[in-house]
Write a protein that holds these residues in place. Sequence first.
Motif: not given
Length: 214
Positions: A64-67, A75-76, A83-89
Amino acid sequence: MDWIWDNAARIGELTAWHAALSVIPTVLGLLLAVPLGWWASRSARIYPLVIGGSGLLYTIPSIALFVLLPQVLGTKILDPLNVVVALTVYSIALLVRVIADGLASVPHDTVQAATAMGYRPWQRLWHVELPVAVPAIGGGLRVAVVSNVSIVTMAALLGIPQLGSLFTQGFSLRLTVPIVAGIVMCLVLSVVLDVLVHAVTRALTPWQQKAETA
């Protein structure tokens, strides 16, 4: 085995992407979690709010976060930045408690001695408290980076290249070999990164090794 040899170059490329998408968010998460953990460790009133809030971040489903992130970041959907932002979270969610508890475990006498020597709060944090808390923080980093190696594979559902791509390829072709190869490479990458973080932690705490051998 023939499939693995024929696709060895691609597997290596996917492994490199997977490593980058696992390590970069862990480092960014650490940099952002340090001030949050320090803030939480300084106040019994703020601690449950910061720790509870960061803990809730980890309950957000990764797919859900990736979407959602492309809509938030503009971004596209195939941009690795999502992915970088989601995994940073997720890294922040795992590391804030570890850092807060690690800083809180620094002996009070050590903190007082640093203050008496004229260290300002931030100087004391970087030069005294964080070095003493490195073993605890290193343990949290090992969990975070290995966790990221697992979560990154979900990004394959969006078409972002990494080892999870082998899972979707194997599923679409109804081949077991790509799936097994992806699992094995994820395990190998997890072990390598775990050992690397452990080695760095030990290198940053030579006094602990001396205490263990004494």
